[in-house]
Design a protein around this motif. Structure first.
Motif, PDB file in Angstrom:
ATOM      1  N   GLU A 351      29.648  53.203  42.683  1.00 23.44           N
ATOM      2  CA  GLU A 351      30.806  52.989  43.699  1.00 23.44           C
ATOM      3  C   GLU A 351      30.998  51.601  44.558  1.00 23.44           C
ATOM      4  O   GLU A 351      31.878  50.965  44.588  1.00 23.44           O
ATOM      5  N   LYS A 354      32.199  48.927  42.033  1.00 24.11           N
ATOM      6  CA  LYS A 354      33.392  48.846  41.780  1.00 24.11           C
ATOM      7  C   LYS A 354      34.245  48.196  42.945  1.00 24.11           C
ATOM      8  O   LYS A 354      35.171  47.381  42.937  1.00 24.11           O
ATOM      9  N   LYS A 355      33.566  48.615  44.338  1.00 22.92           N
ATOM     10  CA  LYS A 355      34.379  47.803  45.543  1.00 22.92           C
ATOM     11  C   LYS A 355      34.122  46.212  45.287  1.00 22.92           C
ATOM     12  O   LYS A 355      34.855  45.570  45.804  1.00 22.92           O
ATOM     13  N   GLN A 356      32.937  46.017  45.065  1.00 22.75           N
ATOM     14  CA  GLN A 356      32.740  44.314  44.856  1.00 22.75           C
ATOM     15  C   GLN A 356      33.737  43.810  43.632  1.00 22.75           C
ATOM     16  O   GLN A 356      34.212  42.568  44.162  1.00 22.75           O
ATOM     17  N   SER A 357      33.761  44.463  42.708  1.00 24.95           N
ATOM     18  CA  SER A 357      34.640  43.987  41.512  1.00 24.95           C
ATOM     19  C   SER A 357      36.022  43.817  41.946  1.00 24.95           C
ATOM     20  O   SER A 357      36.941  42.895  41.970  1.00 24.95           O
ATOM     21  N   LYS A 358      36.473  44.902  42.711  1.00 21.66           N
ATOM     22  CA  LYS A 358      37.945  44.753  43.504  1.00 21.66           C
ATOM     23  C   LYS A 358      38.015  43.756  44.341  1.00 21.66           C
ATOM     24  O   LYS A 358      39.160  43.035  44.437  1.00 21.66           O
ATOM     25  N   HIS A 359      37.252  43.508  45.368  1.00 15.98           N
ATOM     26  CA  HIS A 359      37.255  42.321  46.306  1.00 15.98           C
ATOM     27  C   HIS A 359      37.209  41.314  45.361  1.00 15.98           C
ATOM     28  O   HIS A 359      38.133  40.105  45.883  1.00 15.98           O
ATOM     29  N   THR A 360      36.403  40.850  44.373  1.00 13.23           N
ATOM     30  CA  THR A 360      36.379  39.539  43.800  1.00 13.23           C
ATOM     31  C   THR A 360      37.775  39.504  43.071  1.00 13.23           C
ATOM     32  O   THR A 360      38.451  38.404  43.298  1.00 13.23           O
ATOM     33  N   THR A 361      38.322  40.485  42.503  1.00 15.43           N
ATOM     34  CA  THR A 361      39.668  40.421  41.805  1.00 15.43           C
ATOM     35  C   THR A 361      40.668  39.865  42.847  1.00 15.43           C
ATOM     36  O   THR A 361      41.627  39.108  42.759  1.00 15.43           O
ATOM     37  N   ASN A 362      40.830  40.883  44.033  1.00 12.75           N
ATOM     38  CA  ASN A 362      41.813  40.449  44.960  1.00 12.75           C
ATOM     39  C   ASN A 362      41.765  38.995  45.570  1.00 12.75           C
ATOM     40  O   ASN A 362      42.751  38.507  45.933  1.00 12.75           O
TER      41      ASN A 362
END
Length: 366
Positions: A351, A354-362
């Protein structure tokens, strides 16, 4: 084996023991040798389960077995293969930093580069009188001795002139650790000054939270990272660990039923000597298992929710729980270790990735 510290590693999980030697809820007490044997056995189980860390706290009383905590960690190093070994914590205020560094550098050599150290001032004060330290210099002692410890960790030869120990004149500091340097964390309870100090020195912070809503201590993490930023350190590299009382069983009811008598036993014993009474009913513990309460006790799913809730607050990268408090049996500690490693850790790591990946994408599209 090269086990040098990896800042980019997954979220880490560990357990620790303070090594108290007190009667259990039934009144039975084991021998000091048996207690140490069980601590080593728990560390071996944690290593085999794939946990990341095992820690031992320093205490100098007959109702603890961890006065020579570095020796116990060295025994654990010989019984384990991968798990990192840390103090939780080293009372640096009343110790000779040269001796502490020598012990942990030696531990690092024995373990093939698995040693860490959490430096702090401690909740018990018996070491001040035992080692001839003046309690009136409580904060100044810690500041001076921590600074010396950092010098010793970074240099083979040290010249030092301080207030609380004899001067060092181009002193050879040996042995040198297996790692380039020993990872040093600062243990912080509830003091803003301690959090600021850790950030100012660019050290990682081990945040000890024993009760209440963890949001109340978020300002400490903010102070820590702000102080680090002001001192020129990258806030992303200033790591935070959360430590506290913990226990896991297959269901919430089982966890609380097994934890409650030991929790009451632990606090009743140590508060009695201060003239205080302690009692928490079994039903009082139920709300303490909610995500917005720091007590890490419950089913695997409850632990997952609690750690992820805290991650949103702190952005921390390490959780360490005290499973053996108050005379908890080794068999139940073993079961809790297994649940932490198999059912909690993989989900939390997934989890958070996932949060880190979403943060990087944003961030890429901002």
């Amino acid at each position: 084996m090269n086990t040098n510290y990896n800042e980019s590693a997954d979220f880490e999980f560990g357990i620790y023991s303070l090594g108290e030697l007190i009667p259990g809820p039934s009144g039975a007490i084991i021998s000091a040798s048996k207690r140490i044997e069980e601590i080593i056995a728990a560390a071996k189980l944690a290593d085999e389960a794939g946990l990341d860390l095992f820690g031992i706290g320093e205490h100098h009383r007959l109702d603890f077995v961890t006065s020579s905590y570095a020796m116990i960690l060295a025994a654990i190093a010989q019984a384990t293969k991968q798990i990192r070994l840390t103090s939780t914590l080293s009372v640096i205020s009343t110790a000779d930093p040269v001796r502490v560094f020598e012990d942990f550098a030696t531990l690092d050599l024995i373990s093939g580069g698995r040693a860490e150290l959490i430096a702090g001032r401690g909740a018990f004060l018996e070491s001040f009188e035992l080692f001839g330290a003046d309690l009136r210099n409580y904060d100044e002692l810690f500041e001076h001795k921590l600074n010396l410890l950092l010098e010793l960790n970074n240099k083979e030869r040290v010249t030092w002139n301080g207030k609380f120990r004899p001067a060092l004149n181009d002193a050879i500091i040996s042995p040198r650790p297996y790692q380039k340097s020993i990872p040093i964390w600062v243990g912080v309870g509830g003091t803003p000054e301690s959090a600021a100090r850790a950030g100012r020195l660019g050290l990682n912070m081990a945040l000890g939270i024993l009760g209440g809503d963890p949001s109340r201590v978020k300002p400490l993490v903010d102070i820590y990272r702000a102080a680090g930023r002001a001192a020129g350190y990258d806030p992303a590299k200033l790591r935070v660990s959360v430590t506290g009382h913990s226990y896991i069983a297959k269901t919430s009811q089982q966890a609380l039923d097994e934890f409650h008598p030991h929790y009451v036993n632990y606090f009743s014993y140590f508060l009695k000597e201060r003239g205080q009474r302690f009692w928490v009913s079994r039903s009082d513990l139920d709300p303490m298992t909610a995500p917005d309460n720091v007590l890490a006790v419950g089913s695997p799913q409850q632990l997952i929710e609690k750690i992820l809730y805290q991650y949103e607050l702190f952005g921390h990268s390490r959780f360490m729980g005290q499973f053996d408090m108050g005379g908890q049996s080794l068999s139940k500690v073993a079961s809790a270790i297994e649940l932490l490693a198999i059912e909690v850790a993989p989900v939390v790591r997934r989890e958070i990735r996932k949060k880190q990946s979403k943060h990087t994408t944003n961030a890429l599209y901002d």
